[in-house]
Design an enzyme around this catalytic site. Structure first.
Site, PDB file in Angstrom:
ATOM      1  N   LYS A 205      44.694  31.144  30.536  1.00 33.22           N
ATOM      2  CA  LYS A 205      43.921  31.957  29.710  1.00 33.22           C
ATOM      3  C   LYS A 205      44.341  33.461  30.739  1.00 33.22           C
ATOM      4  CE  LYS A 205      39.299  34.030  28.845  1.00 33.22           C
ATOM      5  NZ  LYS A 205      37.924  33.571  28.798  1.00 33.22           N
ATOM      6  N   GLU A 243      48.702  26.265  36.702  1.00 31.60           N
ATOM      7  CA  GLU A 243      47.126  26.401  36.276  1.00 31.60           C
ATOM      8  C   GLU A 243      46.951  25.206  35.453  1.00 31.60           C
ATOM      9  OE1 GLU A 243      44.396  27.660  36.518  1.00 31.60           O
ATOM     10  OE2 GLU A 243      44.545  29.781  37.270  1.00 31.60           O
ATOM     11  N   LYS A 258      45.780  30.669  25.658  1.00 32.31           N
ATOM     12  CA  LYS A 258      44.852  31.922  25.201  1.00 32.31           C
ATOM     13  C   LYS A 258      45.495  32.991  25.657  1.00 32.31           C
ATOM     14  CE  LYS A 258      40.205  33.250  24.830  1.00 32.31           C
ATOM     15  NZ  LYS A 258      38.909  33.525  25.539  1.00 32.31           N
ATOM     16  N   SER A 284      40.281  36.898  19.274  1.00 33.09           N
ATOM     17  CA  SER A 284      39.581  38.012  18.255  1.00 33.09           C
ATOM     18  C   SER A 284      40.670  39.063  17.871  1.00 33.09           C
ATOM     19  CB  SER A 284      38.414  38.556  18.892  1.00 33.09           C
ATOM     20  OG  SER A 284      38.782  39.182  20.251  1.00 33.09           O
TER      21      SER A 284
END
Ligand code: PBG
Length: 335
Positions: A205, A243, A258, A284
């Site tokens: 992320k 990660e 993301k 978004s």
């Protein structure tokens, strides 16, 4: 790999297979299907509330009754899963609303499992919506600034995930980016009788400007500073692999990248290097850009949305999280 003897056999003519829709479909390498979609939902208290998000036309903060309607519309269109974000009535510095048995997400999960038992309910596990300061972990402030404390935050995250499972969540999805949170959540779930509840970790992320509209939707913008001490630097692809490796070692069942469209290289590497179920979150800002351009008549909303999702699939994503999920499912069904 795909070596074609074009040298010895110059008559290869790629256009032969593009002559009709049926022929093109027959040789299509990548497919979009409603069963791959996840619809994020923002839930809050009250009744009959559909509070519009300015920068995300078609997306609302929903009271539980309206959430059920929205989820049911998605589900009957073929969308198998929703991802819940909660907007609590009150915030504090310990994120108490995140793990309360009567918290907004816990209520929402119970309601959905009651009314739409076949729908998969995924819960976002994070603290930013519940913290008065808007950060994803516990904050220690001193005269030189603020520090996000890693290990003390893990307990709250684990407790939050277990409270979601207790309410009936099918999958928990930690998005906080604290180190070690997947291990802490897995241990807490196992200890509290939820060894079978999968974890979908927001593994890679990135600290992204594409999250701007979400912070209005979830009322979770940090009051000071930014998220760069815990979310990843957009420059780093090798670190993203570390990660993801770490989250898998710690017990993640599904890994997520993301944002999605600006990070297709990461999606591709994650899928090829780990072979795990991989989710892409079209965030978004990605949604807002398409909506804004489409509203101006500058692009074709449907074509651009489908092409973008197809690109995520082509890169290797198995699961597509998108605010357009219901529309997409209906488009795919020819509606
Ligand atoms: C919470 C969280 C965020 C998003 C998902 N979970 C915001 C953030 O990290 O600031 C972003 C989703 C989107 O932009 O659609 N930590």
């Amino acid at each position: 790999m795909s070596s074609h003897p074009t040298g010895q056999f110059p008559a290869y003519r790629p256009r032969r297979l593009r002559q009709s829709p049926a022929l093109r479909q027959l040789v299509s390498e990548t497919h979009l299907h409603a069963s791959q979609l996840v619809l994020p939902l923002f839930v809050r208290s009250g009744r009959k509330i559909r509070h519009p998000i300015g920068a995300m036309p078609g997306v609302f903060q929903l009271s539980l009754d309206e959430m059920v309607l929205e989820a049911s519309r998605a589900h009957s269109s073929g969308v198998p899963a929703v991802l819940l974000f909660g907007i609590p009535d009150a915030k504090d510095a310990r994120a108490r609303g995140a793990f309360a048995a009567s918290g907004i997400v816990q209520q929402a999960v119970r309601r959905l499992k009651q009314e739409l038992p076949q729908l998969l309910v995924i819960t976002d596990v994070c603290l930013c919506e519940y913290m008065s300061h808007g950060h994803c972990g516990i904050v220690q402030r001193d005269p030189r600034g603020a520090k996000i404390l890693n290990d003390p935050s893990l307990k709250i995250l684990a407790r939050t995930a277990a409270s979601h499972a207790e309410a009936g969540a099918d999958i928990v999805a930690p998005s906080d980016m604290m180190d070690g949170r997947v291990r802490a959540i897995r241990a807490e779930l196992d200890r509290s009788g939820f060894a079978d509840t999968p974890i979908m970790s927001y593994a890679a992320k990135f600290a992204s400007a594409f999250y701007g509209p979400f912070r209005e939707a979830a009322e979770s913008a940090p009051k000071f500073g930014d998220r760069r001490s815990y979310q990843m630097d957009a420059a780093n692809a090798n670190e993203a692999m570390r990660e993801v490796a770490l989250d898998i070692q710690e017990g993640a069942d599904i890994v997520m990248v993301k944002p999605a469209l600006a990070y297709l290289d990461i999606i591709q590497r994650v899928k090829t290097e780990f072979g795990y179920p991989t989710a892409a979150y079209a965030v978004s800002g990605e949604y807002s850009m398409v909506k804004a351009a489409a509203a101006n008549g500058w692009i074709d909303e449907r074509a651009v949305t489908l092409e973008s999702l197809l690109a995520m699939r082509r890169a290797g994503a198995d699961i597509l999280i998108t605010y357009a999920a219901t529309d997409v499912a209906q488009w795919l069904a020819g509606k």
